[in-house]
Motif scaffolding. Structure first.
Motif, PDB file in Angstrom:
ATOM      1  N   THR A 182       1.010  -1.083   0.115  1.00  0.00           N
ATOM      2  CA  THR A 182       0.083  -0.012  -0.014  1.00  0.00           C
ATOM      3  C   THR A 182       1.021   1.095  -0.017  1.00  0.00           C
ATOM      4  OG1 THR A 182      -1.613  -1.091   1.217  1.00  0.00           O
ATOM      5  CG2 THR A 182      -1.751   1.232   1.298  1.00  0.00           C
ATOM      6  N   ILE A 183       0.646   2.214  -0.797  1.00  0.00           N
ATOM      7  CA  ILE A 183       1.182   3.592  -0.915  1.00  0.00           C
ATOM      8  C   ILE A 183       0.150   4.578  -0.198  1.00  0.00           C
ATOM      9  CG2 ILE A 183       2.447   5.170  -2.002  1.00  0.00           C
ATOM     10  CD1 ILE A 183       3.449   2.976  -4.077  1.00  0.00           C
ATOM     11  N   ILE A 184       0.128   5.037   1.014  1.00  0.00           N
ATOM     12  CA  ILE A 184      -0.662   5.781   1.196  1.00  0.00           C
ATOM     13  C   ILE A 184      -1.173   7.026   0.585  1.00  0.00           C
ATOM     14  CG2 ILE A 184      -1.380   6.976   3.662  1.00  0.00           C
ATOM     15  CD1 ILE A 184       0.585   5.001   5.081  1.00  0.00           C
ATOM     16  N   ASN A 185      -2.219   7.240   0.430  1.00  0.00           N
ATOM     17  CA  ASN A 185      -2.850   8.278  -0.453  1.00  0.00           C
ATOM     18  C   ASN A 185      -2.301   8.391  -1.882  1.00  0.00           C
ATOM     19  OD1 ASN A 185      -4.147   9.444   1.517  1.00  0.00           O
ATOM     20  ND2 ASN A 185      -2.545  10.583   2.475  1.00  0.00           N
ATOM     21  N   LYS A 186      -1.682   7.303  -2.247  1.00  0.00           N
ATOM     22  CA  LYS A 186      -1.236   7.168  -3.750  1.00  0.00           C
ATOM     23  C   LYS A 186      -2.558   7.281  -4.870  1.00  0.00           C
ATOM     24  CE  LYS A 186      -0.755   2.960  -5.866  1.00  0.00           C
ATOM     25  NZ  LYS A 186      -1.339   2.772  -6.995  1.00  0.00           N
ATOM     26  N   GLY A 187      -3.670   6.743  -4.306  1.00  0.00           N
ATOM     27  CA  GLY A 187      -4.910   7.000  -5.182  1.00  0.00           C
ATOM     28  C   GLY A 187      -5.218   8.347  -5.352  1.00  0.00           C
ATOM     29  N   ILE A 188      -5.042   9.374  -4.363  1.00  0.00           N
ATOM     30  CA  ILE A 188      -5.534  10.728  -4.425  1.00  0.00           C
ATOM     31  C   ILE A 188      -4.573  11.281  -5.093  1.00  0.00           C
ATOM     32  CG2 ILE A 188      -5.434  12.804  -3.167  1.00  0.00           C
ATOM     33  CD1 ILE A 188      -6.376  11.276  -0.672  1.00  0.00           C
ATOM     34  N   ILE A 189      -3.284  11.150  -4.976  1.00  0.00           N
ATOM     35  CA  ILE A 189      -2.392  11.735  -5.974  1.00  0.00           C
ATOM     36  C   ILE A 189      -2.310  11.124  -7.246  1.00  0.00           C
ATOM     37  CG2 ILE A 189       0.259  11.875  -6.213  1.00  0.00           C
ATOM     38  CD1 ILE A 189       0.307  11.614  -3.155  1.00  0.00           C
ATOM     39  N   ASN A 190      -2.547   9.914  -7.475  1.00  0.00           N
ATOM     40  CA  ASN A 190      -2.742   9.672  -9.074  1.00  0.00           C
ATOM     41  C   ASN A 190      -3.678  10.145  -9.818  1.00  0.00           C
ATOM     42  OD1 ASN A 190      -0.100   8.277  -8.688  1.00  0.00           O
ATOM     43  ND2 ASN A 190      -1.134   6.374  -8.995  1.00  0.00           N
ATOM     44  N   ASN A 191      -4.939  10.304  -8.926  1.00  0.00           N
ATOM     45  CA  ASN A 191      -6.058  10.922  -9.614  1.00  0.00           C
ATOM     46  C   ASN A 191      -5.660  12.413 -10.125  1.00  0.00           C
ATOM     47  OD1 ASN A 191      -8.980  11.000 -10.267  1.00  0.00           O
ATOM     48  ND2 ASN A 191      -9.347  11.946  -8.216  1.00  0.00           N
ATOM     49  N   LYS A 192      -5.285  13.084  -8.900  1.00  0.00           N
ATOM     50  CA  LYS A 192      -4.759  14.521  -9.099  1.00  0.00           C
ATOM     51  C   LYS A 192      -3.663  14.659 -10.367  1.00  0.00           C
ATOM     52  CE  LYS A 192      -6.656  16.097  -4.657  1.00  0.00           C
ATOM     53  NZ  LYS A 192      -6.495  16.843  -3.633  1.00  0.00           N
ATOM     54  N   VAL A 193      -2.748  13.789 -10.160  1.00  0.00           N
ATOM     55  CA  VAL A 193      -1.766  14.063 -11.258  1.00  0.00           C
ATOM     56  C   VAL A 193      -2.074  13.847 -12.723  1.00  0.00           C
ATOM     57  CG1 VAL A 193       0.641  13.061 -11.770  1.00  0.00           C
ATOM     58  CG2 VAL A 193       0.130  13.813  -9.455  1.00  0.00           C
ATOM     59  N   SER A 194      -2.993  12.694 -12.671  1.00  0.00           N
ATOM     60  CA  SER A 194      -3.403  12.360 -14.001  1.00  0.00           C
ATOM     61  C   SER A 194      -4.202  13.264 -14.765  1.00  0.00           C
ATOM     62  CB  SER A 194      -4.288  10.862 -13.972  1.00  0.00           C
ATOM     63  OG  SER A 194      -3.275   9.845 -13.560  1.00  0.00           O
ATOM     64  N   ALA A 195      -5.206  13.965 -13.481  1.00  0.00           N
ATOM     65  CA  ALA A 195      -5.924  14.977 -14.137  1.00  0.00           C
ATOM     66  C   ALA A 195      -5.273  16.032 -14.668  1.00  0.00           C
ATOM     67  CB  ALA A 195      -6.928  15.215 -13.245  1.00  0.00           C
ATOM     68  N   PHE A 196      -4.245  16.559 -13.986  1.00  0.00           N
ATOM     69  CA  PHE A 196      -3.458  17.654 -14.249  1.00  0.00           C
ATOM     70  C   PHE A 196      -2.750  17.214 -15.792  1.00  0.00           C
ATOM     71  CE2 PHE A 196       0.689  19.793 -14.755  1.00  0.00           C
ATOM     72  CZ  PHE A 196       0.352  21.032 -14.388  1.00  0.00           C
TER      73      PHE A 196
ATOM     74  N   PHE B 255      -3.656  15.065 -18.055  1.00  0.00           N
ATOM     75  CA  PHE B 255      -4.800  15.383 -19.178  1.00  0.00           C
ATOM     76  C   PHE B 255      -4.996  16.400 -19.618  1.00  0.00           C
ATOM     77  CE2 PHE B 255      -5.903  10.625 -17.463  1.00  0.00           C
ATOM     78  CZ  PHE B 255      -5.489  10.113 -18.434  1.00  0.00           C
ATOM     79  N   ASN B 256      -5.224  17.541 -18.534  1.00  0.00           N
ATOM     80  CA  ASN B 256      -5.643  18.985 -18.971  1.00  0.00           C
ATOM     81  C   ASN B 256      -4.500  19.504 -19.726  1.00  0.00           C
ATOM     82  OD1 ASN B 256      -8.043  18.934 -17.941  1.00  0.00           O
ATOM     83  ND2 ASN B 256      -7.518  19.421 -15.781  1.00  0.00           N
ATOM     84  N   LEU B 257      -3.168  19.475 -19.547  1.00  0.00           N
ATOM     85  CA  LEU B 257      -2.088  19.777 -20.312  1.00  0.00           C
ATOM     86  C   LEU B 257      -2.062  19.186 -21.561  1.00  0.00           C
ATOM     87  CD1 LEU B 257       0.799  21.410 -19.861  1.00  0.00           C
ATOM     88  CD2 LEU B 257       1.668  19.038 -19.295  1.00  0.00           C
ATOM     89  N   LEU B 258      -2.348  17.884 -21.591  1.00  0.00           N
ATOM     90  CA  LEU B 258      -2.138  17.369 -23.088  1.00  0.00           C
ATOM     91  C   LEU B 258      -3.444  17.896 -23.822  1.00  0.00           C
ATOM     92  CD1 LEU B 258      -1.186  13.657 -22.128  1.00  0.00           C
ATOM     93  CD2 LEU B 258       0.273  15.419 -23.061  1.00  0.00           C
ATOM     94  N   ALA B 259      -4.500  18.065 -23.220  1.00  0.00           N
ATOM     95  CA  ALA B 259      -5.692  18.814 -24.076  1.00  0.00           C
ATOM     96  C   ALA B 259      -5.310  20.086 -24.660  1.00  0.00           C
ATOM     97  CB  ALA B 259      -7.018  18.992 -23.192  1.00  0.00           C
TER      98      ALA B 259
END
Ligand code: UDP
Length: 236
Positions: free
Chosen positions: A41-55, A57-61
């Motif tokens: 388990t990497i604590i809070n990884k889910g939160i970070i990966n969700n936010k980093v991915s969104a960031f 994806f927006n940059l790529l758009a």
């Protein structure tokens, strides 16, 4: 009403939504490596990966790359467009590391003279083997047109992400992408996060990605938090 779960992977769960054109993705803290033989388990990884991915994806758009991301709906959840994922994983590399360093015998950290693009068959049972364009065509994993689009997008994404990360003092060593088909169009899917990229501090070469978990380097959570902070300024 809780919508139907369509899929549970190693790091994410995918749910149907009331909109037939959209899924809901939930990012977990579960971490696996070496074909699922190492688990943790990497604590809070889910939160970070969700936010980093969104960031990302927006940059790529902003640079004209079509992708599945629609919006964030919570710390761990995003809405994405429905995709029929192509069973091909695309890896782009700028610096030799991981399996490539091993395969060609270059020391990890050696800069490649040009970006190197690799294709893998997305198949857990076969351990995602390296394949080439002939395999993809013979197996019908993608049409020649889809494949050339995927390759062009992947190399353009490498240019966009590398240039952006450089301004944040991060070197993009390599990364993995997945594409899918939405309403007949090839678009980028999955996630772009410290789970799927190798990210090194430009100066110190400190690893800020999942290799800290794979190789028991310690300070795993700190590295994920540092990536979020450098990209968005958010301190977690
Ligand atoms: N990668 C990934 N999922 C995989 C395999 C690789 O996201 O199933 C990413 C990995 O994080 C790295 C890049 O793709 O950024 C290249 O990985 P490599 O082939 O070196 O394999 P690894 O060393 O991760 O086994």
């Amino acid at each position: 009403m809780e919508e139907k779960q369509l899929y549970e992977g190693k790091a994410k769960k995918v749910f149907a939504t009331a909109n037939p054109d959209e899924y809901r993705v939930y990012f977990k803290d579960d971490a696996t490596a070496f074909d699922g033989t190492k688990r943790g388990t990497i604590i809070n990884k889910g939160i970070i990966n969700n936010k980093v991915s969104a960031f990302f994806f927006n940059l790529l758009a902003e640079h004209g790359i079509p992708h599945h991301f629609v919006k964030l709906i919570s710390d761990r959840e995003m809405i994405v467009k429905t995709l029929k994922i192509l069973q091909v994983e695309v890896v782009v590399r700028n610096v030799a590391a991981g399996s490539l360093a091993k395969r060609i015998g270059w020391e990890e950290g050696t800069k490649m003279p040009m970006p190197v693009l690799e294709l893998y068959y997305k198949n857990d049972e076969l351990h995602d083997p390296l394949i080439n364009e002939y395999h993809i065509q013979a197996m019908g994993l993608a049409t020649p047109e889809q494949l050339s689009e995927i390759k062009a997008y992947a190399l353009k994404i490498n240019d966009i992400l590398s240039a952006y990360l450089k301004t944040k003092n991060v070197e993009l060593i390599d990364f993995k992408l997945e594409f899918g088909v939405h309403k007949g169009q090839v678009i980028l899917g999955d996630e772009i996060s410290p789970d799927t990229c190798r990210l090194w501090d430009s100066e110190t070469k400190q690893k800020l990605d999942k290799d800290r978990f794979r190789r028991d380097l310690g300070n795993v959570e700190d590295a994920y938090r540092e990536v979020l902070k450098r990209l968005t300024g958010e301190v977690m």
